[in-house]
Design a protein around this motif. Structure first.
Motif, PDB file in Angstrom:
ATOM      1  N   SER A  47      75.622  28.444  62.164  1.00  0.00           N
ATOM      2  CA  SER A  47      76.093  29.764  62.590  1.00  0.00           C
ATOM      3  C   SER A  47      76.843  30.450  61.461  1.00  0.00           C
ATOM      4  N   ILE A  48      77.530  29.673  60.639  1.00  0.00           N
ATOM      5  CA  ILE A  48      78.243  30.235  59.487  1.00  0.00           C
ATOM      6  C   ILE A  48      77.248  30.681  58.414  1.00  0.00           C
ATOM      7  N   THR A  49      76.319  29.788  58.066  1.00  0.00           N
ATOM      8  CA  THR A  49      75.322  30.135  57.062  1.00  0.00           C
ATOM      9  C   THR A  49      74.502  31.341  57.507  1.00  0.00           C
ATOM     10  N   GLY A  50      74.095  31.349  58.779  1.00  0.00           N
ATOM     11  CA  GLY A  50      73.307  32.461  59.301  1.00  0.00           C
ATOM     12  C   GLY A  50      74.050  33.777  59.251  1.00  0.00           C
ATOM     13  N   THR A  51      75.329  33.754  59.586  1.00  0.00           N
ATOM     14  CA  THR A  51      76.133  34.979  59.537  1.00  0.00           C
ATOM     15  C   THR A  51      76.260  35.487  58.110  1.00  0.00           C
ATOM     16  N   LEU A  52      76.474  34.580  57.173  1.00  0.00           N
ATOM     17  CA  LEU A  52      76.589  34.993  55.773  1.00  0.00           C
ATOM     18  C   LEU A  52      75.302  35.636  55.278  1.00  0.00           C
ATOM     19  N   ASP A  73      77.941  40.281  42.064  1.00  0.00           N
ATOM     20  CA  ASP A  73      78.596  41.255  42.941  1.00  0.00           C
ATOM     21  C   ASP A  73      78.205  41.031  44.397  1.00  0.00           C
ATOM     22  N   GLU A  74      76.938  40.645  44.640  1.00  0.00           N
ATOM     23  CA  GLU A  74      76.482  40.405  46.008  1.00  0.00           C
ATOM     24  C   GLU A  74      77.191  39.212  46.646  1.00  0.00           C
ATOM     25  N   GLY A  75      77.649  38.297  45.829  1.00  0.00           N
ATOM     26  CA  GLY A  75      78.282  37.105  46.366  1.00  0.00           C
ATOM     27  C   GLY A  75      79.778  37.193  46.517  1.00  0.00           C
ATOM     28  N   GLN A  76      80.380  38.294  46.062  1.00  0.00           N
ATOM     29  CA  GLN A  76      81.831  38.409  46.119  1.00  0.00           C
ATOM     30  C   GLN A  76      82.374  38.394  47.547  1.00  0.00           C
ATOM     31  N   VAL A  77      81.549  38.803  48.502  1.00  0.00           N
ATOM     32  CA  VAL A  77      81.990  38.782  49.894  1.00  0.00           C
ATOM     33  C   VAL A  77      82.334  37.370  50.339  1.00  0.00           C
ATOM     34  N   LEU A  78      81.747  36.371  49.682  1.00  0.00           N
ATOM     35  CA  LEU A  78      82.062  34.982  50.022  1.00  0.00           C
ATOM     36  C   LEU A  78      83.536  34.666  49.782  1.00  0.00           C
ATOM     37  N   HIS A  79      84.082  35.201  48.688  1.00  0.00           N
ATOM     38  CA  HIS A  79      85.504  34.982  48.420  1.00  0.00           C
ATOM     39  C   HIS A  79      86.352  35.617  49.506  1.00  0.00           C
ATOM     40  N   ASP A  80      85.932  36.796  49.988  1.00  0.00           N
ATOM     41  CA  ASP A  80      86.697  37.475  51.022  1.00  0.00           C
ATOM     42  C   ASP A  80      86.651  36.714  52.345  1.00  0.00           C
TER      43      ASP A  80
END
Length: 326
Positions: A47-52, A73-80
């Motif tokens: 559910s976490i992977t799918g949401t990401l 830049d596309e992956g920066q949301v992971l840090h947030d």
């Protein structure tokens, strides 16, 4: 145009690392972007992977974050959403959970077992009745705080949990299912029975969707998709009854095969990625261990790439328009 479903199974921290490696291999070796799946089914870690994926994170960035590589830049949301590193969890041990006195089944669970015995899963009911864990999933997983208040993704995301009252599977995000905030749906799907406390949504409490099935892939039968890709981190060979982890992996593998068969009988092609010997050795028996994730991503990337290169799998991917090497 080919319609594709992506099923991301349970597996804890090591399961998420396995997802990252497999999906990165599909992206790198086949040129398929998992974000484009018509529907994503996520259970627990899935559910976490799918949401990401649904919020726009590429598979390659998921793998980069797990191994602490630089992000685009596309992956920066992971840090947030997840912070700079994988959260630290207490070791997952099966026996201590089983030694605790479970709750007694209530009227709703008994009634469901009598009225709909064909739909009742005793193991799911038993896991749902395990004494609640003392850890709060919301406190352990910072992602839930970042997702709180966000609306559900526009593209289909189905998140599986088990209602504690009667042991029934509930698929949040699927049409006809009671509404739930996205962050609570994820929390409920990840609430491992006996390890985390159940999650309350409206008038009910829920536990991990893996209690019903580690993949829950068969719920896609009604979609009549052309292809379903199943990623099942918990699958493994059957071992002696004295090895509880091996028993659980064997059970997960049997359920995954049964659900894949049900999909094929409905006319849907299925490709299942499951850990091989090298991946299982890297994953070990602690589903919450974060010190193994680098090796897991590496082994799952290599294993998935080799599996996708098999003639029969490559032919199926090519026929579905998913094999477009760069």
């Amino acid at each position: 145009m080919t319609s594709v479903g992506l099923v991301l199974g349970a597996g804890g921290v090591v399961g998420q690392a396995y997802h990252a490696g497999v999906l990165a291999a599909l992206e790198h070796d086949c040129g398929w972007d998992p974000r484009t799946a018509d529907v994503v089914v996520g259970t627990s870690a899935g559910s976490i992977t799918g949401t990401l994926l649904r919020v726009g994170v590429p598979a390659s960035e998921l793998a980069a974050w797990v191994v602490q590589a630089p992000l685009s830049d596309e992956g920066q949301v992971l840090h947030d959403m997840l912070g700079s590193e994988i959260p630290a969890f207490e070791p997952f041990r099966v026996l201590p959970l089983l030694r605790r006195i479970p709750d007694l089944p209530g009227r709703a669970m008994v009634q469901r077992a009598i009225v709909r015995p064909w739909a009742f899963r005793p193991l799911a009911a038993g896991l749902a009745l395990l004494a609640p864990g003392r850890l709060d999933i919301a406190e352990q997983l910072g992602m839930l705080r970042e997702v709180e208040g966000q609306s559900w993704p526009k593209r289909d995301l189905w998140i599986c949990a088990v209602r504690r009252r009667d042991g029934r599977r509930v698929v949040f995000g699927r049409p006809g299912t009671p509404a739930a905030p996205l962050h609570l749906a994820i929390a409920a799907s990840c609430a491992v029975p006996g390890y985390f406390a159940p999650v309350t949504i409206a008038d009910h409490t829920y536990v991990d969707g893996g209690a019903h099935s580690p993949t829950n892939a068969a719920i896609l039968r009604e979609r009549q998709l052309d292809l379903v890709i199943i990623v099942s981190p918990m699958s493994g060979p059957v071992r002696l009854l004295t090895d509880l982890y091996g028993v659980s992996r064997g059970h997960a593998a049997r359920l995954a095969r049964r659900e894949a068969r049900a999909l094929r009988e409905s006319g849907t092609a299925v490709i299942t990625f499951r850990p091989g010997r090298a991946e299982l050795a890297a994953m070990g028996n602690d589903f919450m261990a974060r010190d193994r994730v680098d090796r897991i991503v590496q082994e799952s990337f290599l294993g998935a790439g080799a599996y996708a290169a098999r003639p029969e799998i490559r032919t199926l991917l090519t026929a579905s328009g998913l094999h477009r090497p760069r």
